[in-house]
Design an enzyme around this catalytic site. Sequence first.
Site, PDB file in Angstrom:
ATOM      1  N   ASN A 167     104.079  72.200  -9.749  1.00  0.00           N
ATOM      2  CA  ASN A 167     105.435  72.106  -9.193  1.00  0.00           C
ATOM      3  C   ASN A 167     106.483  71.973 -10.286  1.00  0.00           C
ATOM      4  O   ASN A 167     107.546  72.599 -10.242  1.00  0.00           O
ATOM      5  CB  ASN A 167     105.533  70.899  -8.250  1.00  0.00           C
ATOM      6  CG  ASN A 167     105.220  71.248  -6.803  1.00  0.00           C
ATOM      7  OD1 ASN A 167     105.305  72.410  -6.408  1.00  0.00           O
ATOM      8  ND2 ASN A 167     104.854  70.264  -6.018  1.00  0.00           N
ATOM      9  N   ASP A 217      91.236  68.671  -3.185  1.00  0.00           N
ATOM     10  CA  ASP A 217      92.497  68.406  -3.879  1.00  0.00           C
ATOM     11  C   ASP A 217      92.833  69.588  -4.785  1.00  0.00           C
ATOM     12  O   ASP A 217      91.957  70.124  -5.479  1.00  0.00           O
ATOM     13  CB  ASP A 217      92.383  67.130  -4.719  1.00  0.00           C
ATOM     14  CG  ASP A 217      93.708  66.743  -5.347  1.00  0.00           C
ATOM     15  OD1 ASP A 217      94.577  66.247  -4.610  1.00  0.00           O
ATOM     16  OD2 ASP A 217      93.871  66.934  -6.562  1.00  0.00           O
ATOM     17  N   ASP A 229     105.096  75.293  -2.659  1.00  0.00           N
ATOM     18  CA  ASP A 229     104.861  75.407  -1.216  1.00  0.00           C
ATOM     19  C   ASP A 229     104.131  76.697  -0.885  1.00  0.00           C
ATOM     20  O   ASP A 229     103.213  76.719  -0.052  1.00  0.00           O
ATOM     21  CB  ASP A 229     106.193  75.362  -0.457  1.00  0.00           C
ATOM     22  CG  ASP A 229     106.833  73.985  -0.452  1.00  0.00           C
ATOM     23  OD1 ASP A 229     106.154  73.010  -0.860  1.00  0.00           O
ATOM     24  OD2 ASP A 229     108.004  73.878  -0.047  1.00  0.00           O
ATOM     25  N   GLU A 271      98.893  67.535  -1.559  1.00  0.00           N
ATOM     26  CA  GLU A 271      98.063  68.690  -1.910  1.00  0.00           C
ATOM     27  C   GLU A 271      96.596  68.480  -1.560  1.00  0.00           C
ATOM     28  O   GLU A 271      95.711  69.175  -2.065  1.00  0.00           O
ATOM     29  CB  GLU A 271      98.190  68.998  -3.413  1.00  0.00           C
ATOM     30  CG  GLU A 271      97.623  67.949  -4.341  1.00  0.00           C
ATOM     31  CD  GLU A 271      98.603  66.845  -4.717  1.00  0.00           C
ATOM     32  OE1 GLU A 271      98.399  66.199  -5.753  1.00  0.00           O
ATOM     33  OE2 GLU A 271      99.580  66.647  -3.963  1.00  0.00           O
ATOM     34  N   HIS A 309     109.296  73.834  -6.711  1.00  0.00           N
ATOM     35  CA  HIS A 309     108.709  73.389  -5.449  1.00  0.00           C
ATOM     36  C   HIS A 309     108.547  74.520  -4.437  1.00  0.00           C
ATOM     37  O   HIS A 309     107.607  74.501  -3.631  1.00  0.00           O
ATOM     38  CB  HIS A 309     109.549  72.260  -4.847  1.00  0.00           C
ATOM     39  CG  HIS A 309     109.410  70.973  -5.594  1.00  0.00           C
ATOM     40  ND1 HIS A 309     108.379  70.091  -5.378  1.00  0.00           N
ATOM     41  CD2 HIS A 309     110.163  70.434  -6.590  1.00  0.00           C
ATOM     42  CE1 HIS A 309     108.494  69.054  -6.183  1.00  0.00           C
ATOM     43  NE2 HIS A 309     109.573  69.233  -6.935  1.00  0.00           N
TER      44      HIS A 309
END
Length: 309
Positions: free
Chosen positions: A190, A182, A199, A226, A195
């Site tokens: 984010n 994780d 990404d 994630e 975002h």
Amino acid sequence: MTYLGSPIIKHPKDSRVLIVDDEPVNRTLMESCLNTLFNVMVVDSAEAALAHCEATPPDLILMDLVLPHMSGLQACQALKRNRDTQHIPIIMVTSSEDETAQNKCWDAGCSDFIAKPINGITLRNRVKIHLNYKHQTEALQRLSYIDGLTGVNNRNLLAQLLPKYLQLGERNKLPTGALMIDVDWFKLYNDTYGHLKGDEVLRLVAQTIADNLHRPSDLLFRYGGEEFLGLLADTDHNGVAHVAKMLNKKVRELAIPHEKSPFGILTISIGCAVATPNQGIKGEKLLQLADNYLYRAKQKGRDAVEVHV
């Protein structure tokens, strides 16, 4: 290979075509028609064809219908019963125009017929058509197994491969390891950087993990959001701990700024679990164990590795 990558259509010369015929003249004729275009292999019996397919599965088979001992029809049925070979297109080569015999071949799973005497142009074009269709189908299947954002394998493929990995481990008396990974405080990342940047970071983390799973049998999947899942064949508790700590270190070394993290950089937490032979741990239980130990790693403050023993 740690992930399957983008779908690729094979170059014709890389396509393996297996000719199965007990008549030397027929074998030579078909081979001479095809060997400038494809990688052609030749055997003279159905039994040899089955052994060849088990060792080196071809992309297409040209199978004589009438063979000594085991017939081409019986060989076709055997290949279609085997999950590892059932996808191989089989073109039956026959001088028979008997409708009943042909119907039996269709029922057995053959893809097409070529009539004797062989017409070279027809043979080449039939083989091209079936190989193109097979390679395009495989490319689409591969695409359905790839996560669109990160380029690593997705959960569709995990659902297919996890039972096979565990079955193989049981059969060979070898452990199978799982790493539940994780990205720490990713929502905060984010919220802070946007975002698009998130990404970009997910792609970088995924690639870093994939690049550091060095064995061909080590696979990486995007599990969701994630979270990533590493699947490691023939890996015991010491092995999964070693790999997890190495991956944790490699991500830290990226030194990706994360001002909302107490560490100041982006980190990962990893929960590790192992299914050992005769333990009765099925796929979902293995993943749940790894997830439970990921939770423990988070409880310890994150940027941590926890291993189920």
